[in-house]
Design a protein around this motif. Structure first.
Motif, PDB file in Angstrom:
ATOM      1  N   ASP A  38       0.885  -1.285   0.026  1.00  0.00           N
ATOM      2  CA  ASP A  38      -0.041   0.001   0.110  1.00  0.00           C
ATOM      3  C   ASP A  38       0.709   1.129  -0.024  1.00  0.00           C
ATOM      4  OD1 ASP A  38      -2.261  -1.761   0.259  1.00  0.00           O
ATOM      5  OD2 ASP A  38      -2.485  -1.546   2.336  1.00  0.00           O
ATOM      6  N   PHE A  39       0.347   2.333  -0.458  1.00  0.00           N
ATOM      7  CA  PHE A  39       0.925   3.656  -0.436  1.00  0.00           C
ATOM      8  C   PHE A  39       0.918   4.080   0.967  1.00  0.00           C
ATOM      9  CE2 PHE A  39       0.880   8.362  -0.619  1.00  0.00           C
ATOM     10  CZ  PHE A  39       2.055   8.451  -1.383  1.00  0.00           C
ATOM     11  N   THR A  40       2.104   4.148   1.547  1.00  0.00           N
ATOM     12  CA  THR A  40       2.126   4.346   3.109  1.00  0.00           C
ATOM     13  C   THR A  40       3.066   5.842   3.011  1.00  0.00           C
ATOM     14  OG1 THR A  40       1.999   2.413   3.735  1.00  0.00           O
ATOM     15  CG2 THR A  40       2.530   3.874   5.297  1.00  0.00           C
ATOM     16  N   PRO A  41       2.244   6.932   3.240  1.00  0.00           N
ATOM     17  CA  PRO A  41       3.215   8.348   2.971  1.00  0.00           C
ATOM     18  C   PRO A  41       3.945   8.277   4.560  1.00  0.00           C
ATOM     19  CG  PRO A  41       0.729   8.875   3.163  1.00  0.00           C
ATOM     20  CD  PRO A  41       0.931   7.355   3.209  1.00  0.00           C
ATOM     21  N   ALA A  42       4.920   9.015   4.478  1.00  0.00           N
ATOM     22  CA  ALA A  42       5.783   9.301   5.591  1.00  0.00           C
ATOM     23  C   ALA A  42       6.175  10.739   5.683  1.00  0.00           C
ATOM     24  CB  ALA A  42       6.804   8.495   5.744  1.00  0.00           C
ATOM     25  N   ASP A  48      15.739  21.631  12.227  1.00  0.00           N
ATOM     26  CA  ASP A  48      15.640  22.996  12.054  1.00  0.00           C
ATOM     27  C   ASP A  48      14.278  23.209  11.767  1.00  0.00           C
ATOM     28  OD1 ASP A  48      15.194  21.983   9.423  1.00  0.00           O
ATOM     29  OD2 ASP A  48      16.960  23.310   8.756  1.00  0.00           O
ATOM     30  N   GLY A  49      13.317  22.289  11.765  1.00  0.00           N
ATOM     31  CA  GLY A  49      11.970  22.673  11.416  1.00  0.00           C
ATOM     32  C   GLY A  49      11.496  22.247  10.102  1.00  0.00           C
ATOM     33  N   GLN A  50      12.408  22.182   9.280  1.00  0.00           N
ATOM     34  CA  GLN A  50      11.889  21.798   7.719  1.00  0.00           C
ATOM     35  C   GLN A  50      11.245  20.434   7.724  1.00  0.00           C
ATOM     36  OE1 GLN A  50      15.063  22.496   5.215  1.00  0.00           O
ATOM     37  NE2 GLN A  50      15.393  24.587   5.496  1.00  0.00           N
ATOM     38  N   ARG A  51      10.538  20.231   6.687  1.00  0.00           N
ATOM     39  CA  ARG A  51       9.874  18.942   6.426  1.00  0.00           C
ATOM     40  C   ARG A  51      10.144  18.444   5.131  1.00  0.00           C
ATOM     41  NH1 ARG A  51       5.345  18.340  10.282  1.00  0.00           N
ATOM     42  NH2 ARG A  51       5.324  20.231  11.473  1.00  0.00           N
ATOM     43  N   ALA A  52      10.073  17.144   5.105  1.00  0.00           N
ATOM     44  CA  ALA A  52      10.119  16.302   3.685  1.00  0.00           C
ATOM     45  C   ALA A  52       9.280  15.180   3.842  1.00  0.00           C
ATOM     46  CB  ALA A  52      11.686  15.907   3.486  1.00  0.00           C
ATOM     47  N   SER A  53       8.612  14.804   2.726  1.00  0.00           N
ATOM     48  CA  SER A  53       7.861  13.790   2.596  1.00  0.00           C
ATOM     49  C   SER A  53       8.109  12.701   1.712  1.00  0.00           C
ATOM     50  CB  SER A  53       6.401  14.187   2.202  1.00  0.00           C
ATOM     51  OG  SER A  53       6.620  14.689   0.870  1.00  0.00           O
ATOM     52  N   GLY A  54       7.823  11.203   2.157  1.00  0.00           N
ATOM     53  CA  GLY A  54       8.197  10.312   1.202  1.00  0.00           C
ATOM     54  C   GLY A  54       7.174   9.008   1.245  1.00  0.00           C
ATOM     55  N   LYS A  55       7.526   8.077   1.020  1.00  0.00           N
ATOM     56  CA  LYS A  55       6.880   6.609   1.070  1.00  0.00           C
ATOM     57  C   LYS A  55       7.566   5.709   1.708  1.00  0.00           C
ATOM     58  CE  LYS A  55       4.867   3.480  -1.921  1.00  0.00           C
ATOM     59  NZ  LYS A  55       4.655   2.865  -3.181  1.00  0.00           N
ATOM     60  N   LEU A  56       6.899   5.062   2.612  1.00  0.00           N
ATOM     61  CA  LEU A  56       7.503   3.975   3.383  1.00  0.00           C
ATOM     62  C   LEU A  56       7.430   2.484   2.270  1.00  0.00           C
ATOM     63  CD1 LEU A  56       6.171   4.027   6.877  1.00  0.00           C
ATOM     64  CD2 LEU A  56       8.516   3.914   6.052  1.00  0.00           C
ATOM     65  N   GLN A  57       8.480   1.952   2.115  1.00  0.00           N
ATOM     66  CA  GLN A  57       8.666   0.911   1.250  1.00  0.00           C
ATOM     67  C   GLN A  57       8.672  -0.525   2.238  1.00  0.00           C
ATOM     68  OE1 GLN A  57      11.564   1.514  -1.641  1.00  0.00           O
ATOM     69  NE2 GLN A  57      10.261   2.284  -3.179  1.00  0.00           N
ATOM     70  N   VAL A  58       9.631  -0.498   3.059  1.00  0.00           N
ATOM     71  CA  VAL A  58       9.880  -1.610   4.117  1.00  0.00           C
ATOM     72  C   VAL A  58       9.963  -0.989   5.204  1.00  0.00           C
ATOM     73  CG1 VAL A  58      11.590  -3.304   4.700  1.00  0.00           C
ATOM     74  CG2 VAL A  58      11.397  -2.698   2.269  1.00  0.00           C
ATOM     75  N   LEU A  59       9.355  -1.939   6.255  1.00  0.00           N
ATOM     76  CA  LEU A  59       9.305  -1.360   7.735  1.00  0.00           C
ATOM     77  C   LEU A  59       9.420  -2.719   8.662  1.00  0.00           C
ATOM     78  CD1 LEU A  59       8.384   0.923   9.362  1.00  0.00           C
ATOM     79  CD2 LEU A  59       6.052   0.250   9.308  1.00  0.00           C
ATOM     80  N   SER A  60      10.229  -2.242   9.803  1.00  0.00           N
ATOM     81  CA  SER A  60      10.324  -3.100  10.892  1.00  0.00           C
ATOM     82  C   SER A  60      10.555  -2.239  12.012  1.00  0.00           C
ATOM     83  CB  SER A  60      11.892  -3.764  10.815  1.00  0.00           C
ATOM     84  OG  SER A  60      12.736  -3.282  11.052  1.00  0.00           O
ATOM     85  N   THR A  61      10.606  -3.069  13.288  1.00  0.00           N
ATOM     86  CA  THR A  61      10.620  -2.253  14.326  1.00  0.00           C
ATOM     87  C   THR A  61      11.772  -1.649  14.704  1.00  0.00           C
ATOM     88  OG1 THR A  61      11.363  -4.299  15.819  1.00  0.00           O
ATOM     89  CG2 THR A  61       8.925  -3.796  15.775  1.00  0.00           C
ATOM     90  N   THR A  62      12.967  -1.962  13.726  1.00  0.00           N
ATOM     91  CA  THR A  62      14.205  -1.339  14.145  1.00  0.00           C
ATOM     92  C   THR A  62      14.422  -0.221  13.048  1.00  0.00           C
ATOM     93  OG1 THR A  62      15.366  -2.892  12.828  1.00  0.00           O
ATOM     94  CG2 THR A  62      15.171  -3.275  15.126  1.00  0.00           C
TER      95      THR A  62
END
Length: 187
Positions: A38-42, A48-62
């Motif tokens: 699924d498309f999982t936005p992050a 410094d307060g700036q932001r960036a967005s991306g997409k999670l592809q792989v995830l683990s507890t670490t």
């Protein structure tokens, strides 16, 4: 090397242990990873307060792997926010060396207990879902194999035979019509 003070009154000495073997053992035991379909936005928030967005592809507890428009400096520490099936997760992460121009791994530096619980539940849920999908695909494949080995014909073959018969009858009818027209023309 790790140092520990012995609790024994007689010894009261500092004991030294080499923990490299234990570190290697933990390095070999990897946390389960989930490849997200699924498309999982992050969202990444920098110090410094700036932001960036991306997409999670792989995830683990670490940690995990992000798809980003541009790589982020290795070693950058960010707050990483994303939404799972079990709720939102917010944790501190360190960006690791990019593996491609758009893919960059990260590792969690800290994750509050509730967020860690939600993340673990989401990963476990995804692992169970993946296993269920694999089981369903294997079951479907086995049913096809059994049907083929039993010599069962598929409905498509019956439809093909019906269509071929209909074409043959149509051709025969057309031939009869042409014959009758030819006989009438010769009279």
């Amino acid at each position: 090397m790790s140092f520990v003070i012995s609790p024994s009154l007689r010894l009261r000495t500092i004991l030294a242990w080499n923990m490299d073997g234990l570190s290697q053992l933990h390095a070999q035991l990897r946390a389960p990873r989930v490849h997200l379909a699924d498309f999982t936005p992050a969202v990444l928030r920098f110090e410094d307060g700036q932001r960036a967005s991306g997409k999670l592809q792989v995830l683990s507890t670490t940690g995990g792997l992000l798809s980003l428009p541009n790589p982020i400096d290795q070693g950058s520490q960010v707050k990483l926010m994303f939404l799972t099936r079990t709720g939102p997760v917010l944790g501190a992460a360190e960006m690791l060396c990019p593996v491609t121009v758009t893919e960059q791994p990260f590792r969690f530096l800290s994750l509050p207990v509730d967020d860690r619980r939600r993340l673990g539940a989401a990963i476990e849920s995804s692992l169970h879902l993946n296993l269920a999908n694999q089981d369903a695909a294997e079951q479907k494949w086995m049913e096809k194999l059994r049907a083929a080995s039993n010599g069962e014909t598929k409905p498509r073959r019956r439809l093909f035979k019906f269509a071929a018969g209909a074409v043959a009858v149509g051709m025969l009818g057309l031939g009869c019509v042409l014959y009758l027209l030819q006989v009438n023309v010769l009279k």
